[in-house]
Design an enzyme around this catalytic site. Structure first.
Site, mmCIF file in Angstrom:
data_model
loop_
_atom_site.group_PDB
_atom_site.id
_atom_site.type_symbol
_atom_site.label_atom_id
_atom_site.label_comp_id
_atom_site.label_asym_id
_atom_site.label_seq_id
_atom_site.Cartn_x
_atom_site.Cartn_y
_atom_site.Cartn_z
ATOM 1 N N ALA A 69 -42.786 22.899 -25.137
ATOM 2 C CA ALA A 69 -41.644 23.625 -24.356
ATOM 3 C C ALA A 69 -40.632 24.612 -25.090
ATOM 4 O O ALA A 69 -40.098 24.393 -25.779
ATOM 5 C CB ALA A 69 -40.582 22.658 -23.565
ATOM 6 N N THR A 70 -41.271 26.120 -24.486
ATOM 7 C CA THR A 70 -40.443 26.993 -25.410
ATOM 8 C C THR A 70 -39.720 27.773 -24.256
ATOM 9 O O THR A 70 -40.319 28.165 -23.099
ATOM 10 C CB THR A 70 -41.696 27.976 -26.020
ATOM 11 O OG1 THR A 70 -42.715 27.581 -26.888
ATOM 12 C CG2 THR A 70 -40.905 29.046 -26.774
ATOM 13 N N CYS B 56 -35.812 35.138 -30.799
ATOM 14 C CA CYS B 56 -34.818 34.148 -31.538
ATOM 15 C C CYS B 56 -34.370 34.508 -32.823
ATOM 16 O O CYS B 56 -33.391 33.453 -33.314
ATOM 17 C CB CYS B 56 -35.096 32.843 -30.948
ATOM 18 S SG CYS B 56 -36.783 31.921 -31.674
#
Length: 456
Positions: free
Chosen positions: A185-186, A239
């Site tokens: 899950a990104t 990020c």
């Protein structure tokens, strides 16, 4: 249009046909996935900006080419099939096995290279994969899946090794996670939390808020240029991009000169700084404004009402006061805006300032250090609760793997228990393998004589 249940059934059937593929076959599949993105980088890079309405076309294209090359270079010649390791002394060896069906949640910030990365990792380990894209990345995911399936068909492998959710919704994403064998899950913290709550093994990412510390003996010109490159890449969507930089007070003017020369536009008037603060975070302590995410500095300035920012500015920099809660500029900003804080004290004092910000947001992710004193780098590594410490490099473009460092090439960055993640480090194929450990009896016991067991 297939239901999630039907997709799982098709994916599982394809994976079972691929389960005993040879090392040469899985390598061919992984290579084909990466090469399909490399060969279509220009088209997909442009589509990523149109589909997501965020980011910079040139950087998206560059990312498609660089990540596809780096990930394949990191994958090739690595064993992932059969016996992958032997310990002759302990008479123990490891046999790699697939996990099954991988559910891959795709973020809007990386709608091309994340599907590529996760598909290459999945196929390298003889798994199948199903993508659930973000609503602002559906077309990118669809194009990637078409390319991947065509590549698999050409190699004679089941096309259903790669599938996508037809109807994008939170309900279908949750259902996919609950029915798959493992989850990558990104994306936003809500989706990551849902992955960890699904009842299935999950690899999720933590929030970024990369702190950047410039030491007194650093090459100021290079540090300034690196920070602009890292923070400005893809209009700040990465990020890993630097968020707050701490600069020695006596070198602050020298840094600003180099910073401006590298393409930064600097704001130090308190009224203008407040315009930036309120433009990015309309509600104190609330989420960042979606109006500014992934846009150029000039476009952000136009939206928030900040005059004077030129079209060619690469980064918008604001003068910070002190780290910690109470100032939203100390948080993660998913746009090319960076907070600059001078420090009077020692390098250790600057590290303490960074720790205050990490405690506010972003613990577990990354810190960048520009220093030529190994003891200072080691001090930061020992004291900062992060999974990556990036030294004398632009964090935004190298922490996820680079030809110039040893970080594993990836698009998914774990933050350990600090960031409520199940792993700390750069996600790679090794995390998508089950291992059977085979142990033979030793010729003699490794335990000493019980009477001497506790002797020094």
């Amino acid at each position: 249009m297939s239901t999630v249940e039907e997709l799982i059934e098709r994916s599982r059937a394809a994976q079972q046909k691929f389960e005993f593929a040879t090392q040469e076959q899985v390598d061919a599949a992984a290579k084909a996935i990466c090469k399909s993105i490399y060969d279509n980088a220009e088209r997909l890079g442009k589509l990523a900006v149109v589909d997501s309405r965020m980011g910079k076309v040139e950087d998206k294209i560059s990312k498609c080419r660089a990540k596809s090359s780096l990930i394949w270079e990191d994958l090739k010649d690595k064993k992932s099939v059969g016996i992958i390791g032997k310990d002759e002394v302990k008479r123990l060896y490891k046999v790699a096995k697939p996990m099954g069906v991988v559910a891959s949640i795709i973020p809007s910030t990386n709608p091309v290279v994340t599907p590529m990365s996760n598909a290459a990792f999945a196929l390298k380990t003889r798994n199948s994969i199903i993508f659930a894209p973000h609503p602002r990345g559906i077309q990118c995911c669809h194009e990637c899946v078409k390319l991947f399936r065509a590549a698999l068909k050409e190699l004679g492998f089941p096309e259903d090794l790669v599938l996508e959710v037809d109807e994008v919704s939170m309900e279908n994403s949750n259902k996919l996670m609950q029915m798959a064998d493992v989850i990558v899950a990104t994306g936003g913290m809500g989706m990551v939390k849902a992955a960890y709550s699904s009842g299935k093994p999950a690899y999720g990412v933590g929030q970024g808020n990369v702190q950047c510390i410039v030491d007194r003996d650093a090459d100021i010109q290079k540090a300034a240029a690196d920070i602009v490159l890292g923070r400005g890449f893809d209009y700040g969507l990465i990020c890993l991009g630097e968020q707050t930089a701490y600069i020695p007070a006596e070198k602050f003017d020298e840094f600003l000169e180099a910073f401006r020369a590298a393409g930064a536009y600097y704001v130090d008037d308190p009224k203008e700084v407040d315009i930036v603060r309120k433009g990015l975070f309309p509600e104190a302590g609330g989420p960042i404004s979606r109006k500014v995410v992934g846009l150029s500095p000039a476009k952000i300035a136009e939206i928030i009402g900040l005059p004077g920012v030129p079209e060619d500015a690469r980064v918008l920099a604001v003068r910070g006061t002190k780290p910690g809660r109470g100032d939203d500029l100390n948080r993660e900003k998913m746009c090319p805006v960076i907070n600059i804080i001078p420090y009077e004290g020692s390098f250790e004092d600057a590290v303490n300032m960074a720790l205050i910000n990490l405690d506010y947001e972003g613990k577990g992710h990354s810190v960048a250090v520009h220093s030529n004193t190994p003891e200072h780098v080691e001090y930061a590594a020992l004291h900062c609760p992060v999974s990556r410490l990036i030294v004398n490099q632009p964090a935004g473009t190298t922490g996820g793997g680079s030809p110039t460092n040893g970080f594993t090439a990836t698009t998914t960055l774990g933050c350990g228990s600090w960031g409520n993640n199940s792993f700390s480090g750069n996600f790679t194929y090794k995390l998508l393998m089950n291992l059977t450990r085979v142990g033979y009896p030793l010729d003699h016991s490794y335990l000493p004589d019980p009477a001497k067991a506790w002797e020094d």
